[in-house]
Structures are given as C-alpha cells and as structure tokens.
Design a protein around this motif. Sequence first.
Motif, short mmCIF file in Angstrom:
data_model
loop_
_atom_site.label_atom_id
_atom_site.label_comp_id
_atom_site.label_asym_id
_atom_site.label_seq_id
_atom_site.Cartn_x
_atom_site.Cartn_y
_atom_site.Cartn_z
N TYR A 253 0.84 -1.21 0.00
CA TYR A 253 0.00 0.00 0.00
C TYR A 253 0.88 1.26 0.00
CZ TYR A 253 -3.96 2.97 1.22
OH TYR A 253 -4.94 3.93 1.22
N PHE A 254 1.85 1.30 0.90
CA PHE A 254 2.71 2.48 0.99
C PHE A 254 3.69 2.58 -0.18
CE2 PHE A 254 1.36 2.67 5.48
CZ PHE A 254 0.94 3.98 5.47
N THR A 255 4.03 1.46 -0.80
CA THR A 255 4.85 1.53 -2.00
C THR A 255 4.08 2.27 -3.10
OG1 THR A 255 5.99 -0.52 -1.44
CG2 THR A 255 6.06 0.15 -3.75
N GLY A 256 2.79 1.94 -3.23
CA GLY A 256 1.96 2.66 -4.19
C GLY A 256 1.81 4.13 -3.84
N ILE B 91 3.33 9.84 -4.79
CA ILE B 91 3.96 11.07 -4.29
C ILE B 91 5.03 11.52 -5.28
CG2 ILE B 91 5.53 11.98 -2.53
CD1 ILE B 91 3.94 10.31 -0.46
N ARG B 92 5.85 10.59 -5.73
CA ARG B 92 6.94 10.94 -6.66
C ARG B 92 6.43 11.33 -8.05
NH1 ARG B 92 11.63 6.50 -5.50
NH2 ARG B 92 12.64 7.68 -3.84
N MET B 93 5.25 10.86 -8.43
CA MET B 93 4.69 11.17 -9.75
C MET B 93 3.83 12.43 -9.73
SD MET B 93 3.89 7.35 -11.34
CE MET B 93 2.23 7.46 -10.83
N THR B 94 3.67 13.05 -8.58
CA THR B 94 2.87 14.27 -8.49
C THR B 94 3.49 15.38 -9.31
OG1 THR B 94 2.12 13.66 -6.28
CG2 THR B 94 1.91 15.97 -6.89
N HIS C 116 6.34 6.37 9.65
CA HIS C 116 7.26 5.28 9.99
C HIS C 116 7.33 4.26 8.86
CE1 HIS C 116 6.92 6.88 14.08
NE2 HIS C 116 8.09 6.33 14.24
N TRP C 117 6.22 3.95 8.25
CA TRP C 117 6.23 3.02 7.13
C TRP C 117 7.04 3.58 5.98
CZ3 TRP C 117 5.09 -1.90 6.25
CH2 TRP C 117 4.37 -2.58 7.23
N ILE C 118 6.80 4.85 5.66
CA ILE C 118 7.52 5.47 4.55
C ILE C 118 9.01 5.53 4.84
CG2 ILE C 118 7.82 7.63 3.28
CD1 ILE C 118 4.76 7.96 3.45
N CYS D 19 10.91 3.87 7.45
CA CYS D 19 11.61 2.64 7.87
C CYS D 19 11.44 1.49 6.90
CB CYS D 19 11.12 2.22 9.25
SG CYS D 19 11.43 3.47 10.51
N TYR D 20 10.24 1.25 6.42
CA TYR D 20 10.03 0.09 5.58
C TYR D 20 10.39 0.35 4.13
CZ TYR D 20 7.91 -2.64 9.24
OH TYR D 20 7.70 -3.36 10.37
N LEU D 21 10.10 1.57 3.65
CA LEU D 21 10.42 1.88 2.26
C LEU D 21 11.79 2.51 2.11
CD1 LEU D 21 6.98 3.24 1.00
CD2 LEU D 21 7.86 0.90 0.95
N GLY D 22 12.31 3.06 3.19
CA GLY D 22 13.63 3.68 3.14
C GLY D 22 13.65 5.00 2.40
N LEU D 23 12.51 5.68 2.37
CA LEU D 23 12.43 6.97 1.69
C LEU D 23 12.48 8.07 2.73
CD1 LEU D 23 9.64 6.16 -0.89
CD2 LEU D 23 12.10 6.24 -1.27
N GLY D 24 13.49 8.88 2.68
CA GLY D 24 13.66 9.94 3.66
C GLY D 24 13.17 11.28 3.15
N PHE D 25 11.85 11.41 2.97
CA PHE D 25 11.31 12.70 2.56
C PHE D 25 11.59 13.72 3.66
CE2 PHE D 25 8.31 9.86 0.24
CZ PHE D 25 8.56 10.32 -1.04
N GLU D 26 12.04 14.91 3.25
CA GLU D 26 12.19 15.98 4.24
C GLU D 26 10.80 16.34 4.74
OE1 GLU D 26 13.58 20.62 4.64
OE2 GLU D 26 14.10 19.53 2.83
N ARG D 27 10.67 16.46 6.03
CA ARG D 27 9.36 16.71 6.64
C ARG D 27 9.12 18.18 6.86
NH1 ARG D 27 9.13 12.29 10.29
NH2 ARG D 27 9.05 10.42 9.05
N GLY D 28 7.87 18.58 6.67
CA GLY D 28 7.47 19.94 7.03
C GLY D 28 7.34 20.05 8.54
N THR D 29 7.45 21.26 9.03
CA THR D 29 7.33 21.49 10.47
C THR D 29 5.86 21.62 10.87
OG1 THR D 29 7.42 23.88 10.19
CG2 THR D 29 9.53 22.72 10.47
#
Length: 168
Positions: free
Chosen positions: A51-54, A59-62, A113-115, A117-127
């Motif tokens: 689910y989170f892979t999709g 997100i990347r195709m936006t 956490h899923w994005i 830890c499990y996917l290994g994608l380190g999106f910079e987070r908004g505050t």
Amino acid sequence: MLLEQLSEGKEKRLLFRGIGILAAAIVFYNSCYANLNYTRLFYANHQVQNYFTGMAAQIRMTEGYTPDKKLVVIGDRIEDPNMWDIWNVGPVYGGFAGSSAKGLLQADYSVMHWIDCYLGLGFERGTEEDTDALVQNTRVQEMPCWPSEGSILVIEDSLVLKLQNIQG
C-alpha cells in the motif's frame, strides 16, 4: 511433591497421565493460536508495505515533485474503503488488534514510519508551523482525502498529502 503426597499407585499414574494430556493440549492450542497471529501479522505487514509503495510512487509522480520539497502530511489516519482486510472476515481466535492491514493503516503513528523505515524513503518533513499554515490554505481545504485523485499536491515549497479533513 504435592501430587506425590496426595495420590498413590494407580491414582498417581492416572493423575500424571491426565496432567500430561492437559499440558499437551495447552501446547497444541497455543501453537495454533500463535501460528494464526503470526500469519495474520505477516500478511498484514505485506499488504501495508505494498500500500505504501503505491503511495510513495504517487507522491513521486505528483506534478511539480522534486526531491527537495518538504512532505507535509495533513491528518494521521488513513481511511481507505478499498482496503480489504481478509484476515478479519472469518473467525478470529484472539490476537493483537493491530494485526490487520486496516489496523496498521489506521494507527496514527505509522504513516511516516512506514515510509521512512520500511520503504527507506527519507522525505524531508514539514514542520508543525508548515502544517498549521497549510491547514488554513483554501487549496488544501478543497483537496479530497487520500486515496482520491488530487489528494497529493505541490503547494509552494511543500508536497502536501491530505489524509483527513482537519479544521484549522
């Protein structure tokens, strides 16, 4: 020692056999129970990972996505009516309440956490300030919630993922 003091001879043998049969039944029941729960959690984890892979792919195709955009998530629970939870259809013999895919998706701690830890994608987070400002934004208020089309938008320097309607 107590059993030896209470019984003698034939009674003693019957009592020990009864205890042995009872212990074997308890071990058998617990192994079936544990196997069911581990199986449920194994498949629930795989469903949520897929689910989170999709989600990450979307997100990347936006339109307007670049890796330097901050990811701002509005809301903390996913309510997806299309997520079928096969493991809660039949009889359930106890177990951890979060051992279903829907339970894992709806846990408020798990989205990032899923994005991460499990996917290994380190999106910079908004505050929190970014989130509070975007909740007030009319474009964000008009956005549909995930998984509907338009639930991910680039607004200024942020990539907004809207999970829930939040009143600002």
